[in-house]
Design an enzyme around this catalytic site. Structure first.
Site, PDB file in Angstrom:
ATOM      1  CB  ILE A 125      -2.660  -6.521  -7.097  1.00  0.00           C
ATOM      2  CG1 ILE A 125      -2.185  -8.385  -7.802  1.00  0.00           C
ATOM      3  CG2 ILE A 125      -4.142  -6.716  -6.380  1.00  0.00           C
ATOM      4  CD1 ILE A 125      -3.474  -8.861  -7.631  1.00  0.00           C
ATOM      5  NE  ARG A 126      -6.711  -1.689  -3.850  1.00  0.00           N
ATOM      6  CZ  ARG A 126      -7.809  -0.607  -3.620  1.00  0.00           C
ATOM      7  NH1 ARG A 126      -8.757  -1.032  -3.038  1.00  0.00           N
ATOM      8  NH2 ARG A 126      -7.002  -0.025  -2.766  1.00  0.00           N
ATOM      9  CD  GLU A 178       6.031  -8.328  -7.326  1.00  0.00           C
ATOM     10  OE1 GLU A 178       6.033  -7.915  -8.523  1.00  0.00           O
ATOM     11  OE2 GLU A 178       5.345  -7.989  -6.716  1.00  0.00           O
ATOM     12  CD  GLU A 187      -3.161  -0.158  -0.774  1.00  0.00           C
ATOM     13  OE1 GLU A 187      -3.204  -0.799  -1.384  1.00  0.00           O
ATOM     14  OE2 GLU A 187      -2.751   1.167  -0.216  1.00  0.00           O
ATOM     15  CB  SER A 188       1.220   3.164  -2.223  1.00  0.00           C
ATOM     16  OG  SER A 188       0.283   4.418  -2.935  1.00  0.00           O
ATOM     17  CB  CYS A 227       2.457  -2.734  -8.395  1.00  0.00           C
ATOM     18  SG  CYS A 227       0.689  -2.124  -7.446  1.00  0.00           S
ATOM     19  CG  HIS A 258       2.148  -6.608  -8.726  1.00  0.00           C
ATOM     20  ND1 HIS A 258       3.017  -6.489  -7.324  1.00  0.00           N
ATOM     21  CD2 HIS A 258       1.197  -6.334  -8.411  1.00  0.00           C
ATOM     22  CE1 HIS A 258       2.316  -5.522  -6.916  1.00  0.00           C
ATOM     23  NE2 HIS A 258       0.949  -5.548  -7.736  1.00  0.00           N
ATOM     24  NE  ARG A 306      -2.583   5.075  -3.704  1.00  0.00           N
ATOM     25  CZ  ARG A 306      -3.350   5.329  -2.173  1.00  0.00           C
ATOM     26  NH1 ARG A 306      -3.803   6.828  -1.127  1.00  0.00           N
ATOM     27  NH2 ARG A 306      -3.730   4.247  -2.264  1.00  0.00           N
TER      28      ARG A 306
END
Lengths: 223, 307
Positions: free
Chosen positions: A152-153, A200, A47-48, A78, A198, A107
């Site tokens: 993802i979001r 990863e 979460e940023s 992300c 992502h 975002r």
């Protein structure tokens, strides 16, 4: 070759595994002391808002921001891309970023979790970038036309500056609909690599291999 | 008839995008690791949680401590309340559905919540069946007291497991029991030979494929978070050191003297759980924690709900 992974919150383990798979040693970074001796830094997803808060309270924001702007190779995925960006839309007013990448990001640009998605992307730009770097002998690889990507979001890149090189883009199907909006999803600027998705979370290690090669042939100056 | 997800069927302008896949569901749980998910009952509390560094908020009508005290049937929250919280924060918003109540889950999916907690904290709607979570685009988290329960929930489609603990008590003892049970059995399964894995599957009442996967990887196929009883920064450090990957904090924040400070301290202690100096620093002068409950004084164990 030693790469740090910012380990305050988020998808740390998968980045660690991906970096080790392409031959890098990994240090998890939680305190300013952990920044010593690194050839590059990975800023993972998470979460940023939480990450930027924890960067401040751990005393990492300033040294990391200075190091990245001075040329320390950095790879943000992300939320990590949001941390690198010049400008963040729809963030919190007190949310800070490093200003190390000439992008404007929005975002949660695709909306809530129900719009999160997987998709194969055209990997031509990424393959071209990989051809520029000398191939490590242990990393012989098949060339692949597509890149699997997990969003993802995810943030959306809504603007780019002149120094941005777009490596991978998502085709635009309907720019006014979160389920159709496209644009750059993997970009590079000097020593900085960033993706809105992502890498990863898939078994495809090409972006991590590209980053490790960027870190080993570190350009003489950053931005 | 299979109870399907009827809430969200948006037109897809880009047909190459696959939404609601297990990777996408699990991926959000992965991105919450190392974070704190906080129970909130209104938009104001949600803002306090986000300001304190929560990675997500759980929208509910009453925190577990109040559900326990007031009794009655505990149900899904009012959609207006959930929407108010969604508008107040930018972090993911979770909400609870009753065990087996797939219609509540459909409503929550239609509202666009980011995760559904099929939760024993609410009054169960079905005494034999949990929700078929594969039928949904939205991901689910479920509670578990032991490895068998965790694997049954995963086989039903849960993309995140939380140890149940005993919600609303401010007492960490049950969370520790459940974490130790799940992680201890995982360690034992990794030592079993291929024939013994069948006995493990029978004993756990769980699919052999999932038992085999654990034997190979040494971990659950989805993230394991901890819930139910965390009240202090040292509590979160304890469960993270035991092997939890993130924590849910329910009643402990907004039933304490200084919610904003306690929330922030628990966030810091979750990140720096292995650094006792840091946990000590953030634990100083937090004011009174929630009073808490001795387990022997409870009339009902919420953790016994679910099968």
């Amino acid at each position: 070759m030693r790469i740090g992974v910012l380990a305050l919150q988020g998808g740390v383990r998968e980045h660690r595994a991906a970096l080790e798979a392409v031959g890098a040693a990994v240090t998890e970074v939680r305190r300013p002391e952990d920044l010593g001796g690194l050839d590059g830094i990975v800023l993972p997803g998470g979460e940023s808002t939480t990450l930027s808060m924890l960067l401040e309270s751990s005393g990492l924001f300033e040294p990391l921001s200075v190091a990245v702007r001075a040329g320390l190779p950095a790879f943000g995925t992300c939320a990590g891309m949001i941390l690198l960006a010049d400008e963040v839309e729809d963030g919190r007013p007190d949310q800070r970023s490093f200003g190390a990448l000439q992008v404007v990001v929005r975002r949660n640009g695709y909306g809530r979790q129900r719009y999160s998605f997987e998709r194969d992307l055209d990997a031509k730009g990424l393959e071209a970038a990989l051809h520029e770097v000398p191939e490590a002998p242990e990393a012989a690889r098949p060339e692949m036309a597509t890149l699997p990507a997990v969003f993802i979001r995810a943030p959306v890149v809504v603007g780019t500056g002149p120094e941005i090189e777009v490596l991978v883009a998502l085709p635009d199907h309907a720019s006014d609909d979160p389920a159709g909006v496209g644009g750059p999803v993997a970009v590079r600027q000097g020593n900085v690599l960033a993706t809105t998705f992502h890498p990863e979370l898939t078994g495809d290690r090409r972006l991590h291999r590209l980053f490790v090669s960027m870190a080993s042939t570190r350009a003489p100056s950053g931005r | 008839m299979t109870p399907g997800s009827m809430g969200f069927m948006a037109f897809q302008p880009d047909p190459a995008r696959a939404t609601g896949t297990f990777t996408v569901k699990r991926g959000l749980a992965d991105m919450l690791r190392g974070g704190v998910i906080m129970d909130v009952v209104d938009a104001e509390q949600a803002k306090i949680a986000e300001d304190a560094g929560a990675v997500s908020v759980m929208a509910l009508e009453r925190v577990p401590a109040d559900i326990r005290r007031e009794g009655g049937v505990a149900r899904m929250s009012d959609p207006a309340l959930i929407e108010g919280i969604q508008q107040a924060v930018t972090i993911p918003v979770m909400a609870k559905a009753r065990i087996g109540h797939f219609a509540e889950a459909q409503v929550l999916e239609a509202l666009g919540v980011d995760y559904i907690d099929e939760s024993e904290v609410l009054t169960p709607a079905d005494e034999a069946h949990h929700i078929d979570k594969w039928a949904f685009t939205v991901p689910f988290v479920c509670g578990a007291t032991n490895l068998g329960e965790a694997l049954r929930r995963i086989s039903e489609g849960a993309a995140m497991i939380r140890s149940k603990g005993e919600a609303g008590t401010g007492n960490i003892v049950e969370a520790v029991r459940h974490l130790r049970s799940i992680l201890g059995d995982i360690r034992k399964v990794t030592q079993a030979d291929s024939a013994e894995l069948y006995a493990w599957a029978k004993q756990l009442a769980a699919p052999i494929e999932l038992v085999r996967e654990i034997a190979e990887t040494g971990r659950l196929p989805v993230p394991l978070f901890c819930a139910g009883g965390i009240a202090t920064p040292a509590d979160t450090s304890l469960v993270m050191q035991l092997g939890a990957e993130a924590v849910f904090v329910g009643s402990a924040i907004f039933k304490s003297d200084d919610p904003a400070r306690r929330a922030r301290a628990i966030v810091e202690a979750t990140t720096h759980f292995a650094d006792a100096d840091h946990v000590a620093k953030v634990s100083r002068g937090l004011g009174a924690a929630m009073r808490g409950e001795e387990l022997t004084e409870l009339s009902e164990r919420l953790a016994d709900r679910g099968w």
